[in-house]
Motif scaffolding. Structure first.
Motif, PDB file in Angstrom:
ATOM      1  N   TYR A  87     -37.381   0.325  25.462  1.00  0.00           N
ATOM      2  CA  TYR A  87     -37.373  -1.129  25.647  1.00  0.00           C
ATOM      3  C   TYR A  87     -38.692  -1.731  25.176  1.00  0.00           C
ATOM      4  O   TYR A  87     -39.772  -1.285  25.557  1.00  0.00           O
ATOM      5  N   ASP A  93     -36.835 -12.638  27.440  1.00  0.00           N
ATOM      6  CA  ASP A  93     -35.870 -11.605  27.837  1.00  0.00           C
ATOM      7  C   ASP A  93     -35.498 -11.745  29.309  1.00  0.00           C
ATOM      8  O   ASP A  93     -36.369 -11.983  30.166  1.00  0.00           O
ATOM      9  N   LYS A 191     -27.657  -5.390  23.943  1.00  0.00           N
ATOM     10  CA  LYS A 191     -28.145  -6.254  22.869  1.00  0.00           C
ATOM     11  C   LYS A 191     -28.532  -7.624  23.428  1.00  0.00           C
ATOM     12  O   LYS A 191     -27.927  -8.112  24.380  1.00  0.00           O
ATOM     13  N   ARG A 192     -29.553  -8.228  22.815  1.00  0.00           N
ATOM     14  CA  ARG A 192     -29.953  -9.576  23.233  1.00  0.00           C
ATOM     15  C   ARG A 192     -28.894 -10.587  22.814  1.00  0.00           C
ATOM     16  O   ARG A 192     -28.520 -10.663  21.653  1.00  0.00           O
ATOM     17  N   HIS A 196     -26.816 -13.621  29.495  1.00  0.00           N
ATOM     18  CA  HIS A 196     -26.909 -12.310  30.145  1.00  0.00           C
ATOM     19  C   HIS A 196     -26.418 -12.355  31.590  1.00  0.00           C
ATOM     20  O   HIS A 196     -26.310 -11.317  32.238  1.00  0.00           O
ATOM     21  N   CYS A 211     -32.030  -6.923  29.638  1.00  0.00           N
ATOM     22  CA  CYS A 211     -32.441  -6.420  28.317  1.00  0.00           C
ATOM     23  C   CYS A 211     -33.214  -5.112  28.426  1.00  0.00           C
ATOM     24  O   CYS A 211     -33.334  -4.381  27.437  1.00  0.00           O
TER      25      CYS A 211
END
Length: 329
Positions: A87, A93, A191-192, A196, A211
């Protein structure tokens, strides 16, 4: 295979191998121009000027890849994005972390990164919802907000001059999350995306795809925009926490997560485990498909972690991508 220890019989091994080979072929076909391995030449237009980025080098006047991955181009910059990597935090994020220390004016969190992250007292909403300067009283009451082992959702604010990673939780959607399961997957599988946070209405649960590879599956919590309602709910939670041990069994049962919701949480969590073990990208759409497949097969929750279901998920994904390729073709 990662995460799950599966005992496959010979037939299942052949079926799984065939499905994975199909997926690999379709993936390489879709990204034939973008995928590179070490020492592959990357075609560039030298007349426009080229900036060599991460994962590239110059050899005999040509730009070659020094990593396996996908070639990305941003204006004149060319770099290789590795498909499997640890990461790497980026500003904005959405991450999920666990509190490991309550320090002066800050909480220290484990976020599946090479170093711990820091959430400053000044970088989060206070329980009363009022935006004001933090006082010594707020610092003394930090444990009433978050304590060790609490699971928190936050946003990456950036790196500070001392090299530490700082977080922020200035919105109502961030903060402590309870009544659910925390799962750890390889960060490159998440995946970004624009969203989310997901509320799966049909199951009555919330899904947060961090993330950093931490995924939260828990009971749905209604977000209240009204500040007055929010203050009331916060005070109710604090009162409930203080009188936890004085409550009768009947009163405590009212605060429990319903059995059906708990089953949905476990089923969704097992879907994530299966996808992670197969190395598939984890998105809300694929998770729902996996859950629906288990329900359609009338499988118990624990049976989702069996060898046969993993093979069926791999075969289903191969078929889905094959149909997708035909539509594009």
């Amino acid at each position: 295979m990662r995460g799950l220890q599966l005992s496959l019989n010979q037939t299942q091994k052949i079926r799984l191998q065939k499905a994975l080979e199909t997926l690999e072929y379709l993936s390489s076909k879709a990204n034939s121009n973008a995928s590179v391995t070490v020492a592959d030449t990357i075609p560039v237009n030298y007349e426009d000027g080229v900036l060599k980025g991460h994962g590239t080098a110059e050899n005999d006047g040509e730009v070659v890849a020094t990593l396996c991955g996908v070639v990305e181009r941003v204006n004149k910059l060319i770099y290789v994005r590795t498909l499997r990597a640890r990461y790497k935090p980026e500003i904005g994020d959405i991450i999920v972390g666990r509190v490991i220390e309550v320090a002066p004016k800050r909480w220290r969190l484990e976020i599946n990164f090479s170093q711990d992250a820091v959430l400053m007292l000044s970088s989060m909403n206070l329980p009363d919802g009022i935006q004001r300067r933090r006082t010594a009283v707020d610092e003394l009451n930090m444990r009433s907000i978050f304590e060790e082992n609490d699971v928190i959702c936050a946003e990456v604010r950036g790196f500070q001059h001392d090299g530490s990673l700082h977080l922020q939780a200035r919105s109502e959607k961030y903060g402590k999350i309870e009544r659910g399961q925390l799962l750890t997957v390889a960060p490159y599988l998440v995946k970004r995306r624009k969203q989310h946070f997901h509320h799966l209405e049909q199951y009555g649960i919330d899904l947060i795809l961090g993330c950093n590879g931490f995924i939260w599956v828990g009971e749905h919590v209604e977000a209240k925009d009204d500040m007055i309602e929010d203050r009331a709910s916060k005070s109710e939670q604090q009162n409930a926490k203080s009188s936890k041990y004085s409550m009768s069994l009947e009163e405590q049962e009212k605060t429990y997560t319903p059995l059906e919701t708990r089953q949905n949480i476990c089923r969704t969590a097992n879907a994530v485990r299966v996808l992670s073990s197969l190395g598939f990208s984890i998105t809300v759409e694929v998770i729902i498909e996996t859950v629906e497949l288990s329900i359609s097969l009338n499988l118990d929750i624990h049976e989702m972690l069996g060898a046969e279901f993993c093979v069926l998920v791999a075969e289903g994904e191969a078929e889905r991508r094959r149909r997708l390729m035909k539509k594009k073709g």
